[in-house]
Design a protein around this motif. Structure first.
Motif, PDB file in Angstrom:
ATOM      1  N   LEU A 282       0.877  -1.263   0.024  1.00 62.26           N
ATOM      2  CA  LEU A 282       0.077  -0.075  -0.167  1.00 62.26           C
ATOM      3  C   LEU A 282       1.089   1.289   0.164  1.00 62.26           C
ATOM      4  CD1 LEU A 282      -2.613   1.409   0.373  1.00 62.26           C
ATOM      5  CD2 LEU A 282      -2.458   1.247   2.642  1.00 62.26           C
ATOM      6  N   GLU A 283       2.013   1.257   0.704  1.00 60.38           N
ATOM      7  CA  GLU A 283       2.758   2.532   0.820  1.00 60.38           C
ATOM      8  C   GLU A 283       3.689   2.669  -0.489  1.00 60.38           C
ATOM      9  OE1 GLU A 283       6.883   3.509   3.217  1.00 60.38           O
ATOM     10  OE2 GLU A 283       5.135   2.705   4.433  1.00 60.38           O
ATOM     11  N   THR A 284       3.803   1.654  -1.030  1.00 61.35           N
ATOM     12  CA  THR A 284       4.625   1.810  -2.198  1.00 61.35           C
ATOM     13  C   THR A 284       3.744   2.424  -3.198  1.00 61.35           C
ATOM     14  OG1 THR A 284       6.160   0.178  -1.814  1.00 61.35           O
ATOM     15  CG2 THR A 284       5.985   0.722  -4.011  1.00 61.35           C
ATOM     16  N   ARG A 285       2.336   1.892  -3.315  1.00 58.16           N
ATOM     17  CA  ARG A 285       1.369   2.326  -4.402  1.00 58.16           C
ATOM     18  C   ARG A 285       0.879   3.565  -4.037  1.00 58.16           C
ATOM     19  NH1 ARG A 285      -0.966  -2.680  -2.557  1.00 58.16           N
ATOM     20  NH2 ARG A 285      -2.909  -1.735  -1.831  1.00 58.16           N
ATOM     21  N   MET A 286       0.956   4.188  -2.893  1.00 57.29           N
ATOM     22  CA  MET A 286       0.524   5.516  -2.851  1.00 57.29           C
ATOM     23  C   MET A 286       1.770   6.303  -3.430  1.00 57.29           C
ATOM     24  SD  MET A 286      -1.407   5.478   0.896  1.00 57.29           S
ATOM     25  CE  MET A 286      -1.722   7.151   0.943  1.00 57.29           C
ATOM     26  N   ALA A 287       2.791   6.095  -3.215  1.00 53.51           N
ATOM     27  CA  ALA A 287       4.118   6.697  -3.421  1.00 53.51           C
ATOM     28  C   ALA A 287       4.145   6.908  -5.011  1.00 53.51           C
ATOM     29  CB  ALA A 287       5.410   6.076  -3.064  1.00 53.51           C
ATOM     30  N   ILE A 288       3.739   5.869  -5.729  1.00 49.17           N
ATOM     31  CA  ILE A 288       3.528   5.586  -7.231  1.00 49.17           C
ATOM     32  C   ILE A 288       2.652   6.682  -7.768  1.00 49.17           C
ATOM     33  CG2 ILE A 288       2.840   4.296  -9.077  1.00 49.17           C
ATOM     34  CD1 ILE A 288       3.987   1.816  -7.512  1.00 49.17           C
ATOM     35  N   ILE A 289       1.374   6.527  -7.037  1.00 48.54           N
ATOM     36  CA  ILE A 289       0.212   7.539  -7.499  1.00 48.54           C
ATOM     37  C   ILE A 289       0.832   9.009  -7.372  1.00 48.54           C
ATOM     38  CG2 ILE A 289      -1.937   8.358  -6.585  1.00 48.54           C
ATOM     39  CD1 ILE A 289      -2.509   5.251  -5.811  1.00 48.54           C
ATOM     40  N   LYS A 290       1.359   9.300  -6.105  1.00 52.70           N
ATOM     41  CA  LYS A 290       1.812  10.714  -5.843  1.00 52.70           C
ATOM     42  C   LYS A 290       2.789  10.804  -6.909  1.00 52.70           C
ATOM     43  CE  LYS A 290       1.284  10.544  -1.044  1.00 52.70           C
ATOM     44  NZ  LYS A 290       2.118  10.612   0.421  1.00 52.70           N
ATOM     45  N   SER A 291       3.800  10.195  -7.312  1.00 54.53           N
ATOM     46  CA  SER A 291       4.745  10.541  -8.454  1.00 54.53           C
ATOM     47  C   SER A 291       4.062  10.725  -9.804  1.00 54.53           C
ATOM     48  CB  SER A 291       5.910   9.303  -8.471  1.00 54.53           C
ATOM     49  OG  SER A 291       6.479   9.446  -9.562  1.00 54.53           O
ATOM     50  N   ALA A 293       1.108  11.415 -10.635  1.00 54.67           N
ATOM     51  CA  ALA A 293       0.179  12.864 -10.374  1.00 54.67           C
ATOM     52  C   ALA A 293       0.967  14.068 -10.519  1.00 54.67           C
ATOM     53  CB  ALA A 293      -0.704  12.622  -9.237  1.00 54.67           C
ATOM     54  N   GLU A 294       2.354  14.002  -9.820  1.00 55.04           N
ATOM     55  CA  GLU A 294       3.204  15.257  -9.879  1.00 55.04           C
ATOM     56  C   GLU A 294       3.693  15.532 -11.463  1.00 55.04           C
ATOM     57  OE1 GLU A 294       6.013  14.702  -7.047  1.00 55.04           O
ATOM     58  OE2 GLU A 294       4.775  14.987  -5.556  1.00 55.04           O
ATOM     59  N   ARG A 295       3.882  14.387 -11.949  1.00 54.76           N
ATOM     60  CA  ARG A 295       4.532  14.383 -13.364  1.00 54.76           C
ATOM     61  C   ARG A 295       3.527  14.848 -14.371  1.00 54.76           C
ATOM     62  NH1 ARG A 295       6.276   8.665 -14.032  1.00 54.76           N
ATOM     63  NH2 ARG A 295       6.476   9.109 -16.281  1.00 54.76           N
ATOM     64  N   LEU A 296       2.057  14.957 -13.832  1.00 56.02           N
ATOM     65  CA  LEU A 296       1.083  15.424 -14.873  1.00 56.02           C
ATOM     66  C   LEU A 296       0.569  16.584 -14.159  1.00 56.02           C
ATOM     67  CD1 LEU A 296      -0.796  11.980 -15.665  1.00 56.02           C
ATOM     68  CD2 LEU A 296       0.591  13.321 -17.266  1.00 56.02           C
ATOM     69  N   ASP A 297       1.266  17.273 -13.329  1.00 58.39           N
ATOM     70  CA  ASP A 297       0.693  18.473 -12.674  1.00 58.39           C
ATOM     71  C   ASP A 297      -0.532  18.225 -12.073  1.00 58.39           C
ATOM     72  OD1 ASP A 297       1.114  21.125 -11.785  1.00 58.39           O
ATOM     73  OD2 ASP A 297       0.370  21.949 -13.639  1.00 58.39           O
ATOM     74  N   LEU A 298      -0.981  17.123 -11.528  1.00 64.18           N
ATOM     75  CA  LEU A 298      -2.217  16.943 -10.864  1.00 64.18           C
ATOM     76  C   LEU A 298      -2.328  16.874  -9.419  1.00 64.18           C
ATOM     77  CD1 LEU A 298      -5.188  15.759 -11.584  1.00 64.18           C
ATOM     78  CD2 LEU A 298      -4.348  13.497 -11.494  1.00 64.18           C
ATOM     79  N   GLN A 299      -3.126  17.868  -8.904  1.00 59.57           N
ATOM     80  CA  GLN A 299      -3.204  17.687  -7.273  1.00 59.57           C
ATOM     81  C   GLN A 299      -4.475  16.884  -6.969  1.00 59.57           C
ATOM     82  OE1 GLN A 299      -1.112  19.798  -5.693  1.00 59.57           O
ATOM     83  NE2 GLN A 299      -0.291  20.282  -7.688  1.00 59.57           N
ATOM     84  N   LEU A 300      -3.938  15.723  -6.136  1.00 57.32           N
ATOM     85  CA  LEU A 300      -4.601  14.811  -5.555  1.00 57.32           C
ATOM     86  C   LEU A 300      -4.441  14.707  -4.011  1.00 57.32           C
ATOM     87  CD1 LEU A 300      -4.005  11.776  -7.864  1.00 57.32           C
ATOM     88  CD2 LEU A 300      -5.817  13.488  -7.901  1.00 57.32           C
ATOM     89  N   SER A 301      -5.772  14.795  -3.443  1.00 57.47           N
ATOM     90  CA  SER A 301      -5.769  14.966  -1.927  1.00 57.47           C
ATOM     91  C   SER A 301      -5.404  13.467  -1.366  1.00 57.47           C
ATOM     92  CB  SER A 301      -7.247  15.065  -1.513  1.00 57.47           C
ATOM     93  OG  SER A 301      -7.990  13.999  -1.760  1.00 57.47           O
ATOM     94  N   GLU A 302      -4.978  13.351   0.041  1.00 57.34           N
ATOM     95  CA  GLU A 302      -4.341  11.943   0.581  1.00 57.34           C
ATOM     96  C   GLU A 302      -5.595  11.103   0.499  1.00 57.34           C
ATOM     97  OE1 GLU A 302      -1.631  10.885   1.795  1.00 57.34           O
ATOM     98  OE2 GLU A 302      -0.778  12.771   0.940  1.00 57.34           O
ATOM     99  N   SER A 303      -6.920  11.535   0.677  1.00 53.49           N
ATOM    100  CA  SER A 303      -7.998  10.470   0.521  1.00 53.49           C
ATOM    101  C   SER A 303      -8.169   9.990  -0.776  1.00 53.49           C
ATOM    102  CB  SER A 303      -9.287  11.286   0.993  1.00 53.49           C
ATOM    103  OG  SER A 303      -9.513  12.520   0.176  1.00 53.49           O
TER     104      SER A 303
END
Length: 451
Positions: A282-291, A293-303
């Motif tokens: 789970l922790e790695t998947r969340m890190a992948i999602i954040k990475s 999203a950042e590359r696409l300039d997409l702001q996602l909430s933690e939820s």
């Protein structure tokens, strides 16, 4: 960020990787298109002539439309305009050059943007070791190098094997531009060899593969059961290995469990380094999602990030597809990414916690029901038109959904793999032009994945 430019880059990648699109066809009819504008769910592209427009629409229009819908997550109409005839001066024309496309894709798959976790850190380390083998004057005779030749990375589809392959390719090209690097897939290797044999041009085939400094082959398991292909790969492997050249392979299956793979190839694979990649936690998947999203300039909430990570557990490629579709929705609906949007997007592509196994019997049953025949009919030798069509659809779904090789499918139907290949290609082509049939097949696949 130039949004339509970015979307079109992904559309090009989808078309480039499409099974029935050849490299010459892609370069001549798709790659030369330019993105013009996106309005009211219509993507406008520019062609250099009426001839190019008509040929592209006829042969590749359905594929391009499918690519847009895959990238954006909703229905898109595609219109190709002719630059010399259409009034484009009133709108900003965003162009994408072939060189930019190639560079952009490569830059997306590097060691820097590969997210590490417990599930892949060893594969990552080994891939970096291989990429650096010619750096810092490392000698080819270094005994440590021998340990990693060949390097074989295995694991389920969508976990990052291709990313590591392309990262190796990128680093080697950047640090050692004079080296000859050949990246291919097992399927492409097969197709190139078949074409070389048909045209009596195996000399150029050998020149390409047996003179590489780095040979990278994705999905090597696809050559299993194909004696002529294995023979060619065996000799290619020997030529490179004996010359001290680097070989990197990936497989969706543990190499020791690849059926119908020649013992002598198995032996050579086991002489190198084999490492697996498992689904991320789970922790790695969340890190992948954040990475991503950042590359696409997409702001996602933690939820939202947590929801996606909890829904999609076993496939990084599906995580990336989810992020891209959310980005597309925010661009063209003006919605802010939220829980409801994430739920809508993940519902279609997520992997459920306990999905019903997609067995051969389930596929047989679904196809038989859809085409009003019996499962016995499909398994029989009947040549009745509707039975023959159902059988070909069964082959198509077994290959695309269950991931079986043509040899394995042939074993089910008691036919040889070349016949399976021919039937598969027939349906693949037909689905590009027959929307009614494609909708029917899509419904079958949806039922298999959601029930």
């Amino acid at each position: 960020m130039d949004s339509f430019n970015d979307v079109f880059l992904e559309v090009l990648k989808y078309c480039h990787d499409y099974k029935t699109v050849s490299e010459p066809g892609y370069n001549r009819w798709i790659k030369i298109l330019e993105p013009y504008k996106f309005e009211n769910n219509v993507a406008y592209l520019l062609a250099d002539s009426e001839f190019t427009k008509n040929t592209t629409e006829t042969n590749y229009g359905a594929i391009i439309r499918e690519a847009f819908e895959n990238v954006m997550g909703f229905e898109v109409e595609v219109k190709i305009l002719v630059k010399s005839k259409e009034e484009t001066a009133d709108s900003e024309n965003v162009s994408v050059t072939p060189a930019n496309y190639s560079d952009n894709l490569t830059n997306l798959l590097t060691f820097d943007n590969f997210v590490q976790g417990e599930s892949n850190k060893l594969a990552f380390a080994f891939a970096q070791t291989v990429a650096n083998r010619y750096n810092n004057n490392v000698e080819q005779s270094d005994p440590n190098i021998v340990l990693f030749n060949p390097l074989l990375i295995y694991g389920d589809s969508g976990l990052g094997k291709t990313h590591l392959m392309k990262a190796i390719e990128y680093d080697v090209k950047k640090n050692n531009p004079k080296l000859k690097i050949v990246y291919t897939t097992g399927e492409s290797f097969i197709n190139e060899l078949v074409k070389a044999i048909e045209t009596k041009d195996t000399v150029n085939f050998h020149e390409k593969y047996r003179n590489a400094d780095f040979l990278l082959v994705d999905d090597i398991q696809t050559i299993a059961g194909k004696e002529r292909m294995q023979e060619e790969f065996f000799h290619t492997f020997n030529e490179l290995y004996n010359a001290g050249k680097q070989i990197v392979l990936t497989s969706d299956i543990n190499p020791s469990k690849i059926s119908k793979l020649q013992d002598r190839i198995q032996t050579r694979l086991s002489n190198g380094m084999q490492v697996d990649i498992t689904p991320p936690d789970l922790e790695t998947r969340m890190a992948i999602i954040k990475s991503k999203a950042e590359r696409l300039d997409l702001q996602l909430s933690e939820s939202v990030i947590k929801l996606i990570a909890e829904k999609i557990k076993n496939n990084v490629r599906q995580i990336e597809g989810t992020i891209k579709k959310i980005k597309a929705l925010t661009l063209y609906t003006n919605e802010h990414p939220n829980i409801q949007m994430a739920q809508r997007v993940t519902k279609e592509i997520m992997i459920e916690d306990h999905p019903a196994e997609i067995t051969t019997d389930r596929i047989l049953s679904e196809v038989a029901d859809a085409f009003n025949v019996s499962t016995e009919d499909i398994l029989s030798k009947s040549r009745q038109a509707k039975v023959s069509l159902a059988r070909k659809i069964f082959i198509y779904i077994m290959k695309n959904v269950k991931g079986m090789t043509f040899s394995q499918i042939g074993d089910v139907l008691n036919k040889n793999h070349s016949t399976m290949n021919i039937h598969y290609n027939e349906i693949d082509q037909l689905l590009n032009t027959n929307k009614s049939l494609k909708d029917n097949v899509d419904d079958i696949i949806k039922n298999l994945k959601t029930n």
